[in-house]
Design a protein around this motif. Structure first.
Motif, PDB file in Angstrom:
ATOM      1  N   GLY A  99       0.785  -1.231   0.000  1.00 58.50           N
ATOM      2  CA  GLY A  99       0.000   0.000   0.000  1.00 58.50           C
ATOM      3  C   GLY A  99       0.814   1.276   0.000  1.00 58.50           C
ATOM      4  O   GLY A  99       0.247   2.369   0.006  1.00 58.50           O
ATOM      5  N   ASP A 100       2.143   1.165   0.002  1.00 58.68           N
ATOM      6  CA  ASP A 100       3.012   2.350  -0.025  1.00 58.68           C
ATOM      7  C   ASP A 100       3.204   2.782  -1.482  1.00 58.68           C
ATOM      8  O   ASP A 100       3.860   2.074  -2.259  1.00 58.68           O
ATOM      9  CB  ASP A 100       4.369   2.008   0.598  1.00 58.68           C
ATOM     10  N   PRO A 101       2.639   3.930  -1.881  1.00 57.23           N
ATOM     11  CA  PRO A 101       2.716   4.333  -3.294  1.00 57.23           C
ATOM     12  C   PRO A 101       4.149   4.573  -3.772  1.00 57.23           C
ATOM     13  O   PRO A 101       4.468   4.289  -4.928  1.00 57.23           O
ATOM     14  CB  PRO A 101       1.884   5.623  -3.354  1.00 57.23           C
ATOM     15  N   GLN A 102       5.001   5.075  -2.896  1.00 51.16           N
ATOM     16  CA  GLN A 102       6.376   5.325  -3.297  1.00 51.16           C
ATOM     17  C   GLN A 102       7.104   4.013  -3.617  1.00 51.16           C
ATOM     18  O   GLN A 102       7.791   3.909  -4.639  1.00 51.16           O
ATOM     19  CB  GLN A 102       7.129   6.091  -2.207  1.00 51.16           C
ATOM     20  N   LYS A 103       6.927   3.010  -2.781  1.00 53.66           N
ATOM     21  CA  LYS A 103       7.545   1.703  -3.034  1.00 53.66           C
ATOM     22  C   LYS A 103       6.961   1.071  -4.293  1.00 53.66           C
ATOM     23  O   LYS A 103       7.666   0.423  -5.070  1.00 53.66           O
ATOM     24  CB  LYS A 103       7.334   0.782  -1.837  1.00 53.66           C
ATOM     25  N   ALA A 104       5.656   1.248  -4.482  1.00 48.53           N
ATOM     26  CA  ALA A 104       5.007   0.672  -5.667  1.00 48.53           C
ATOM     27  C   ALA A 104       5.580   1.255  -6.954  1.00 48.53           C
ATOM     28  O   ALA A 104       5.825   0.530  -7.925  1.00 48.53           O
ATOM     29  CB  ALA A 104       3.497   0.905  -5.602  1.00 48.53           C
ATOM     30  N   LEU A 105       5.809   2.552  -6.969  1.00 53.42           N
ATOM     31  CA  LEU A 105       6.382   3.191  -8.157  1.00 53.42           C
ATOM     32  C   LEU A 105       7.840   2.786  -8.350  1.00 53.42           C
ATOM     33  O   LEU A 105       8.285   2.563  -9.477  1.00 53.42           O
ATOM     34  CB  LEU A 105       6.268   4.714  -8.055  1.00 53.42           C
ATOM     35  N   GLN A 106       8.582   2.695  -7.279  1.00 49.49           N
ATOM     36  CA  GLN A 106       9.986   2.311  -7.383  1.00 49.49           C
ATOM     37  C   GLN A 106      10.143   0.903  -7.947  1.00 49.49           C
ATOM     38  O   GLN A 106      11.112   0.615  -8.656  1.00 49.49           O
ATOM     39  CB  GLN A 106      10.656   2.398  -6.003  1.00 49.49           C
ATOM     40  N   GLU A 145       4.985  14.033 -12.958  1.00 50.90           N
ATOM     41  CA  GLU A 145       5.447  12.666 -13.199  1.00 50.90           C
ATOM     42  C   GLU A 145       4.741  11.669 -12.288  1.00 50.90           C
ATOM     43  O   GLU A 145       4.243  10.625 -12.736  1.00 50.90           O
ATOM     44  CB  GLU A 145       6.958  12.578 -12.973  1.00 50.90           C
ATOM     45  N   ASN A 146       4.705  11.970 -11.004  1.00 50.89           N
ATOM     46  CA  ASN A 146       4.095  11.051 -10.057  1.00 50.89           C
ATOM     47  C   ASN A 146       2.579  10.977 -10.200  1.00 50.89           C
ATOM     48  O   ASN A 146       1.981   9.910 -10.028  1.00 50.89           O
ATOM     49  CB  ASN A 146       4.485  11.452  -8.629  1.00 50.89           C
ATOM     50  N   GLU A 147       1.974  12.098 -10.519  1.00 45.92           N
ATOM     51  CA  GLU A 147       0.528  12.131 -10.737  1.00 45.92           C
ATOM     52  C   GLU A 147       0.130  11.204 -11.883  1.00 45.92           C
ATOM     53  O   GLU A 147      -0.811  10.405 -11.766  1.00 45.92           O
ATOM     54  CB  GLU A 147       0.120  13.574 -11.053  1.00 45.92           C
ATOM     55  N   MET A 148       0.860  11.287 -13.001  1.00 41.54           N
ATOM     56  CA  MET A 148       0.539  10.455 -14.161  1.00 41.54           C
ATOM     57  C   MET A 148       0.846   8.985 -13.895  1.00 41.54           C
ATOM     58  O   MET A 148       0.066   8.098 -14.251  1.00 41.54           O
ATOM     59  CB  MET A 148       1.299  10.960 -15.389  1.00 41.54           C
ATOM     60  N   GLN A 149       1.984   8.705 -13.263  1.00 41.94           N
ATOM     61  CA  GLN A 149       2.346   7.314 -12.987  1.00 41.94           C
ATOM     62  C   GLN A 149       1.346   6.644 -12.041  1.00 41.94           C
ATOM     63  O   GLN A 149       0.944   5.503 -12.258  1.00 41.94           O
ATOM     64  CB  GLN A 149       3.749   7.251 -12.383  1.00 41.94           C
ATOM     65  N   LEU A 150       0.943   7.361 -11.001  1.00 37.56           N
ATOM     66  CA  LEU A 150       0.006   6.779 -10.040  1.00 37.56           C
ATOM     67  C   LEU A 150      -1.348   6.493 -10.670  1.00 37.56           C
ATOM     68  O   LEU A 150      -1.960   5.450 -10.398  1.00 37.56           O
ATOM     69  CB  LEU A 150      -0.150   7.710  -8.832  1.00 37.56           C
ATOM     70  N   LEU A 151      -1.826   7.405 -11.515  1.00 40.14           N
ATOM     71  CA  LEU A 151      -3.121   7.152 -12.144  1.00 40.14           C
ATOM     72  C   LEU A 151      -3.036   5.950 -13.080  1.00 40.14           C
ATOM     73  O   LEU A 151      -3.919   5.079 -13.062  1.00 40.14           O
ATOM     74  CB  LEU A 151      -3.611   8.380 -12.909  1.00 40.14           C
ATOM     75  N   LEU A 152      -1.982   5.873 -13.898  1.00 41.68           N
ATOM     76  CA  LEU A 152      -1.830   4.721 -14.782  1.00 41.68           C
ATOM     77  C   LEU A 152      -1.723   3.431 -13.976  1.00 41.68           C
ATOM     78  O   LEU A 152      -2.274   2.392 -14.364  1.00 41.68           O
ATOM     79  CB  LEU A 152      -0.599   4.888 -15.671  1.00 41.68           C
ATOM     80  N   MET A 153      -1.022   3.472 -12.865  1.00 38.91           N
ATOM     81  CA  MET A 153      -0.879   2.286 -12.026  1.00 38.91           C
ATOM     82  C   MET A 153      -2.240   1.765 -11.575  1.00 38.91           C
ATOM     83  O   MET A 153      -2.559   0.582 -11.736  1.00 38.91           O
ATOM     84  CB  MET A 153      -0.018   2.605 -10.803  1.00 38.91           C
ATOM     85  N   HIS A 154      -3.076   2.645 -11.039  1.00 39.91           N
ATOM     86  CA  HIS A 154      -4.377   2.212 -10.528  1.00 39.91           C
ATOM     87  C   HIS A 154      -5.326   1.814 -11.660  1.00 39.91           C
ATOM     88  O   HIS A 154      -6.139   0.893 -11.494  1.00 39.91           O
ATOM     89  CB  HIS A 154      -4.981   3.301  -9.654  1.00 39.91           C
ATOM     90  N   ILE A 155      -5.224   2.480 -12.805  1.00 41.30           N
ATOM     91  CA  ILE A 155      -6.056   2.092 -13.947  1.00 41.30           C
ATOM     92  C   ILE A 155      -5.670   0.697 -14.435  1.00 41.30           C
ATOM     93  O   ILE A 155      -6.537  -0.150 -14.703  1.00 41.30           O
ATOM     94  CB  ILE A 155      -5.926   3.129 -15.089  1.00 41.30           C
ATOM     95  N   LEU A 156      -4.373   0.416 -14.541  1.00 37.78           N
ATOM     96  CA  LEU A 156      -3.927  -0.889 -15.027  1.00 37.78           C
ATOM     97  C   LEU A 156      -4.256  -2.006 -14.043  1.00 37.78           C
ATOM     98  O   LEU A 156      -4.435  -3.162 -14.444  1.00 37.78           O
ATOM     99  CB  LEU A 156      -2.422  -0.859 -15.311  1.00 37.78           C
ATOM    100  N   LEU A 157      -4.332  -1.680 -12.763  1.00 37.92           N
ATOM    101  CA  LEU A 157      -4.734  -2.674 -11.769  1.00 37.92           C
ATOM    102  C   LEU A 157      -6.229  -2.975 -11.830  1.00 37.92           C
ATOM    103  O   LEU A 157      -6.670  -4.032 -11.371  1.00 37.92           O
ATOM    104  CB  LEU A 157      -4.377  -2.187 -10.361  1.00 37.92           C
ATOM    105  N   SER A 158      -6.999  -2.066 -12.413  1.00 33.50           N
ATOM    106  CA  SER A 158      -8.463  -2.195 -12.397  1.00 33.50           C
ATOM    107  C   SER A 158      -9.069  -2.546 -13.757  1.00 33.50           C
ATOM    108  O   SER A 158     -10.147  -3.158 -13.805  1.00 33.50           O
ATOM    109  CB  SER A 158      -9.101  -0.883 -11.918  1.00 33.50           C
TER     110      SER A 158
END
Length: 555
Positions: free
Chosen positions: A395-402, A510-523
């Protein structure tokens, strides 16, 4: 609110096929990456034991004059009329691409009051940035500056230069660029991205087709993406949510989005005309532009006043902002608490970041969803990495992006193909030599990103969407030494600019776009009905002529 070759393929002003020959001596002195120009000759800097390192161009090492740089026409006003008549303002990126193919890797363009030298090879761009100095200058958007002056608003760092710019920028960097700042605002961006995806899941379940739990919905996501970008920007900058994911977003927020779009659309023509003259004669173009900015400032003013009231209330209770419930209060709260910028300067910079942080993230996200949708193998590769990283991150967004570097590479690849800003400009502080032409200090030089990103001289198979080209510390898509000589490898990705003057909102975007793509791809699984290339148009940013429709299928 940031770009072919050793052999020139087009016709130069001298009419020869290779404009690197028939050199005319140029008197003067300048330092270049290749050597020193003295009386028109290149004197090599010593490289290695043999002292080699001369850029071997032209006859007898002579440097050609500035006036000999190929140009698109010497009359700025004639060129301006052509731009208006032929609709080049909206196709400026394609105009640049065609012109480089016709004239070679460097050309001059005079349009209205604007005079620039345009370049696109990474090796040439690297020489430009070596000469930017301690206080880099980019092209001033005079229309924006005139609005601030006539309305008596302070200017933010985007419109400043010199020591004043540097002082303010260093203060802003602490709150928006440094890793400690990113760690503070990342949870806010993640919260908005999660809420967006929940809203989208509900919408697909409610309006989609197919069996329950596996429904699909084909929509134009651009209105929702604009709302996401505004909600995310407000949360980070002001420390508050504005409720844009409700069924009826506020008229105030819709008006702000309209104002940003109107401001962006009216800026390009104003680059080539004197704004104060248009102001004097009451030109409709200027009136529209100024009204749009007034609405943007009005929206920011209301948010900033609320932030100031919250700060005053907190301080009156004898507490500090950072200690208020242990919660991060946004960039605005941090700047107010530290008090190193005046309230007027805080307002100016927050307003600029808000105005520059909506379309510039919402539009690349449109392109990203489209490219992932029409490249299912790439989409699945990114999704698998995201799923594995998300599972390990707890659940840590920073670790998830890394743990999902392909997300960052996906954004990088989107901005190669569809750069938000199609140029990055600098005014060199000393004379330089690019492509064997002498360029005097103080000349406006533009690195043209759209032509560079789609050049086979710079990238292998440039039309292919391939985030993997940026991975494994490889030289990004380099074609061996070839035309570019392998130089300037670090200057192939400049969508956020470069160095001290890079986009101040880069880390947020950068982080805004990456986080949104991450959650979209998970869903969702993404698909498109047509794999044809998107027609693009240019306002102050590059965007789709018609927003692509995307099919979202629940996983």
């Amino acid at each position: 609110m940031s770009n072919l070759i050793v052999c020139v393929r087009g016709q130069g002003t001298c009419g020869s096929r290779n404009v690197l020959f028939g050199v005319v001596p140029q008197r003067g002195f300048c330092m270049t990456a290749a050597g020193t120009v003295i009386d028109g000759k290149v004197e090599a800097r010593r490289k290695g034991k043999d002292g080699s390192g001369v850029r071997k161009r032209g006859v007898d090492g002579r440097v050609r004059s500035f006036e000999e740089i190929p140009n698109t026409g010497r009359s700025g006003w004639v060129n301006l009329v052509k731009f208006w008549r032929e609709g080049r303002f909206r196709q400026l990126h394609k105009h640049m691409e065609r012109t480089f193919k016709n004239l070679g890797p460097i050309y001059r363009e005079h349009v209205g009051t604007q005079n620039t030298v345009n370049i696109m090879l990474p090796s040439d761009i690297s020489e430009l940035f070596r000469s930017e100095g301690l206080h880099p200058q980019r092209m001033t958007l005079q229309a924006w500056a005139t609005h601030r002056e006539t309305r008596q608003h302070s200017k933010g760092v985007f419109l400043k230069n010199g020591e004043e710019w540097r002082t303010d920028r260093l203060q802003l960097n602490k709150e928006v660029m440094m890793s400690t700042a990113v760690k503070r605002f990342l949870p806010l961006l993640d919260e908005v991205a999660r809420d967006f995806c929940q809203m989208l899941r509900d919408k697909v379940e409610r309006e989609g087709k197919g069996e329950e739990g596996r429904r699909s919905l084909n929509i134009d996501p651009s209105p929702d993406l604009f709302r996401f970008a505004l909600e995310a920007s407000c949360h980070v900058l002001y420390g508050e949510r504005i409720g844009l994911f409700s069924s009826s977003p506020s008229l105030e927020s819709q008006k702000f989005i309209w104002a940003v779009e109107r401001m962006l659309a009216t800026t390009p023509p104003l680059l080539y005309l004197p704004p104060r003259l248009l102001l004097l004669i009451g030109a409709p173009l200027w009136t529209q532009h100024a009204t749009a900015w007034d609405n943007i400032f009005s929206h920011a003013e209301a948010r900033i006043q609320r932030g100031y009231q919250r700060l005053s209330s907190t301080l009156s209770r004898g507490s500090t902002v950072g200690a208020a419930g242990g919660q991060y209060t946004g960039v605005l709260g941090q700047l107010m608490e530290k008090g190193q910028l005046s309230l007027d300067l805080i307002k100016a910079n927050i307003t600029e970041m808000m105005a520059g942080g909506v379309d510039t993230t919402a539009v690349p996200l449109q392109f990203a969803l489209f490219e992932l949708g029409r490249n299912p193998e790439v989409q699945e590769r990114v999704r698998q990495q995201v799923k594995a990283s998300w599972a390990q991150a707890g659940g840590d967004p920073q670790k998830a992006l890394q743990g999902a570097p392909l997300l960052k590479s996906t954004i990088k690849e989107i901005l190669r193909l569809y750069p938000v800003g199609i140029t990055v400009q600098r005014y060199p502080i000393r004379d330089i030599v690019i492509q064997n032409y002498h360029i005097p200090a103080g000349t406006a030089v533009q690195a043209c990103l759209y032509p560079m990103g789609r050049s086979a001289e710079v990238f292998n198979d440039p039309q292919r969407f391939d985030p993997g080209r940026w991975g494994d510390n490889r030289v990004e898509g380099k074609r061996g030494r070839g035309a570019d000589g392998g130089e300037g490898a670090g200057f192939r990705s400049l969508a956020f600019g470069f160095g001290a003057r890079q986009c101040v909102g880069r880390r947020i975007a950068e982080n805004e776009m990456q986080l949104l793509l991450m959650h979209i791809l998970l869903s969702f699984r993404l698909s498109v009905s047509s794999t044809e290339d998107i027609d693009t148009t240019f306002t102050l940013i590059l965007q789709p002529h018609t927003p692509p429709r995307i099919t979202f299928t629940k996983l």
